[in-house]
Design an enzyme around this catalytic site. Structure first.
Site, PDB file in Angstrom:
ATOM      1  N   HIS A  12       0.817  -1.227   0.000  1.00 48.57           N
ATOM      2  CA  HIS A  12       0.000   0.000   0.000  1.00 48.57           C
ATOM      3  C   HIS A  12       0.851   1.278   0.000  1.00 48.57           C
ATOM      4  O   HIS A  12       0.350   2.359   0.308  1.00 48.57           O
ATOM      5  CB  HIS A  12      -0.990  -0.001   1.171  1.00 48.57           C
ATOM      6  CG  HIS A  12      -0.365   0.253   2.516  1.00 48.57           C
ATOM      7  ND1 HIS A  12      -0.871  -0.272   3.671  1.00 48.57           N
ATOM      8  CD2 HIS A  12       0.698   0.994   2.910  1.00 48.57           C
ATOM      9  CE1 HIS A  12      -0.144   0.120   4.703  1.00 48.57           C
ATOM     10  NE2 HIS A  12       0.809   0.901   4.270  1.00 48.57           N
ATOM     11  N   HIS A  59      -3.886   5.489   8.174  1.00 46.95           N
ATOM     12  CA  HIS A  59      -2.685   6.235   8.566  1.00 46.95           C
ATOM     13  C   HIS A  59      -3.109   7.595   9.110  1.00 46.95           C
ATOM     14  O   HIS A  59      -2.799   8.644   8.531  1.00 46.95           O
ATOM     15  CB  HIS A  59      -1.756   6.421   7.368  1.00 46.95           C
ATOM     16  CG  HIS A  59      -1.289   5.146   6.749  1.00 46.95           C
ATOM     17  ND1 HIS A  59      -2.086   4.347   5.978  1.00 46.95           N
ATOM     18  CD2 HIS A  59      -0.090   4.515   6.808  1.00 46.95           C
ATOM     19  CE1 HIS A  59      -1.400   3.281   5.569  1.00 46.95           C
ATOM     20  NE2 HIS A  59      -0.188   3.361   6.061  1.00 46.95           N
ATOM     21  N   HIS A 193       9.814  -3.053   5.931  1.00 51.32           N
ATOM     22  CA  HIS A 193      10.129  -1.639   5.775  1.00 51.32           C
ATOM     23  C   HIS A 193      10.193  -0.929   7.110  1.00 51.32           C
ATOM     24  O   HIS A 193       9.523  -1.284   8.067  1.00 51.32           O
ATOM     25  CB  HIS A 193       9.182  -0.915   4.826  1.00 51.32           C
ATOM     26  CG  HIS A 193       7.718  -0.818   5.192  1.00 51.32           C
ATOM     27  ND1 HIS A 193       6.947  -1.875   5.548  1.00 51.32           N
ATOM     28  CD2 HIS A 193       6.885   0.272   5.200  1.00 51.32           C
ATOM     29  CE1 HIS A 193       5.698  -1.459   5.750  1.00 51.32           C
ATOM     30  NE2 HIS A 193       5.637  -0.165   5.560  1.00 51.32           N
ATOM     31  N   GLU A 240       3.071  -4.518   9.727  1.00 53.34           N
ATOM     32  CA  GLU A 240       1.858  -4.528   8.883  1.00 53.34           C
ATOM     33  C   GLU A 240       1.539  -5.933   8.365  1.00 53.34           C
ATOM     34  O   GLU A 240       0.398  -6.222   8.009  1.00 53.34           O
ATOM     35  CB  GLU A 240       2.035  -3.577   7.685  1.00 53.34           C
ATOM     36  CG  GLU A 240       2.015  -2.111   8.073  1.00 53.34           C
ATOM     37  CD  GLU A 240       2.325  -1.178   6.907  1.00 53.34           C
ATOM     38  OE1 GLU A 240       2.310   0.038   7.130  1.00 53.34           O
ATOM     39  OE2 GLU A 240       2.596  -1.645   5.792  1.00 53.34           O
TER      40      GLU A 240
HETATM   41  C1  DHB Z   1       5.946   4.144   3.055  1.00 51.64           C
HETATM   42  C2  DHB Z   1       5.336   2.929   3.273  1.00 51.64           C
HETATM   43  C3  DHB Z   1       4.183   2.859   4.027  1.00 51.64           C
HETATM   44  O1  DHB Z   1       3.569   1.690   4.308  1.00 51.64           O
HETATM   45  C4  DHB Z   1       3.610   4.009   4.521  1.00 51.64           C
HETATM   46  O2  DHB Z   1       2.439   3.899   5.175  1.00 51.64           O
HETATM   47  C5  DHB Z   1       4.217   5.235   4.314  1.00 51.64           C
HETATM   48  C6  DHB Z   1       5.389   5.293   3.562  1.00 51.64           C
HETATM   49  C7  DHB Z   1       7.160   4.240   2.206  1.00 51.64           C
HETATM   50  O3  DHB Z   1       7.797   3.227   1.933  1.00 51.64           O
HETATM   51  O4  DHB Z   1       7.500   5.345   1.811  1.00 51.64           O
HETATM   52 FE    FE Z   2       1.835   2.012   5.711  1.00 53.08          FE
END
Ligand code: DHB
Ligand code: FE
Length: 326
Positions: A12, A59, A193, A240
């Protein structure tokens, strides 16, 4: 009876949404990401689900730190887009399925999963980016979508095991809905991430690929991954991935993996995508009801008389009652 036909996972990353909205999908960086979803869009166009249940996280667009539901089910008729950062995306309003959503809420809550029922909610990139990746950019989303928002932003998020068990309860709920609907469940977000701090940009492909393997073949193993392990191995936002276990719990134990795609990075994040189909069981051919013949002279009517049953009114001779097996 409604039934879940397949589960899908999808990233996402908000920058994916920005790339779509700013028409940058053909740039080499983005081409690499979007090319992985070409087959998926064809699969989805072919699958034509009647409803999608999208497990995603908000978010701070719908819920701020003032209100943090662990699991929030969207029962509204529609969910307008909203977003952080770039603002609301120019995407169609997401139409819900209030009847199925309310049925799921009732079934799941009576099964002791204390969902929050949401009758008014906006949805952000957490939901709309995965819809774009699976449906492209149509003028209207092709089917109703039931959003299930999961808190993976503020500690403590739910455990992977709890998510899996909620998926199980959703599966039961869908199967008890009387209308013949074909449902696809999406698990969104992931994979490894971390978007802030000294480890920002962390990618752990080995962990991600093992997670995709587990999702396909041994999801129960994944339910034992602790929050600390997710964060250590996959970064703070790697948590997540618990949302994917709701999708997986909603599928049958054995599934057919029909497609997988993995690329790094998109923005800060590894993009992992998998399509798992429930293996259709052939429904057993019903035994034809016996033809009742009046006993002919000199012959016994039947070798073994069937006992009377309440369904046949308990009348003389009973008769065979064919009950459909679930
Ligand atoms: C990023 C990834 C995410 O899941 C998010 O909510 C905000 C930013 C990213 O990789 O930039
Ligand atoms: Fe996210």
């Amino acid at each position: 009876m409604a039934r879940i036909i397949a589960g899908v996972t999808s990233s996402h990353v908000p920058a994916i949404g920005a790339a779509i909205d700013l028409k940058k999908t053909e740039e080499p960086y983005w081409r690499r990401v979007f090319s992985g979803f070409e087959r998926s869009k064809k699969w989805m166009a072919n699958a034509k689900p009647d409803v999608v249940i999208a497990v995603y996280n908000d978010h701070a667009s719908a819920f701020s730190v003032e209100l943090i539901p662990t699991f929030a089910l969207g029962c509204a008729a529609e969910f307008p887009p909203a977003d952080e950062g770039w603002g609301p995306r120019p995407v169609p309003v997401v139409k819900g399925h209030p009847a199925l959503a309310s049925h799921i809420a009732q079934s799941v809550i009576l099964d002791e999963f204390d969902l929050t029922i949401v009758n008014k909610m906006e949805v952000d990139h957490g939901l709309t980016v995965p819809l774009n990746l699976m449906f492209g950019s149509p003028a209207q989303w092709p089917c109703p979508v039931i959003p299930l928002a999961v808190n993976v932003v503020m500690y403590p998020p739910p455990t992977g095991h709890r998510c899996y068990m909620l998926g199980r309860a959703i599966r039961k709920a869908v199967r008890s809905y009387p209308e013949d609907l074909r449902v696809v469940v999406m698990g969104t977000g992931g994979m490894s991430h971390q978007i802030s701090g000294p480890r920002a940009g962390l990618i752990n492909s080995k962990f991600d690929k093992a997670y995709l393997d587990g999702l396909s073949r041994d999801p129960k193993k994944l339910t034992r991954i602790s929050h600390m392990e997710f964060m250590r191995e996959a970064g703070a936002e790697g948590i997540e991935m618990v949302m994917w276990l709701i999708m997986r719990g909603a599928l049958d134990d054995k599934v057919k993996e029909v497609y997988r795609f993995y690329t790094v990075p998109a923005s800060n994040t590894a993009v992992g995508h998998i399509i798992l189909e429930n293996i259709e069981r052939k429904t057993k051919a019903r035994r034809p009801a016996p033809v009742r013949q009046s006993p002919s002279k000199g012959r016994r009517a039947a070798a073994t008389p069937t006992p009377p049953s309440p369904a046949s009114g308990g009348g003389r001779g009973g008769g065979l009652v064919v009950r459909s097996k679930r």
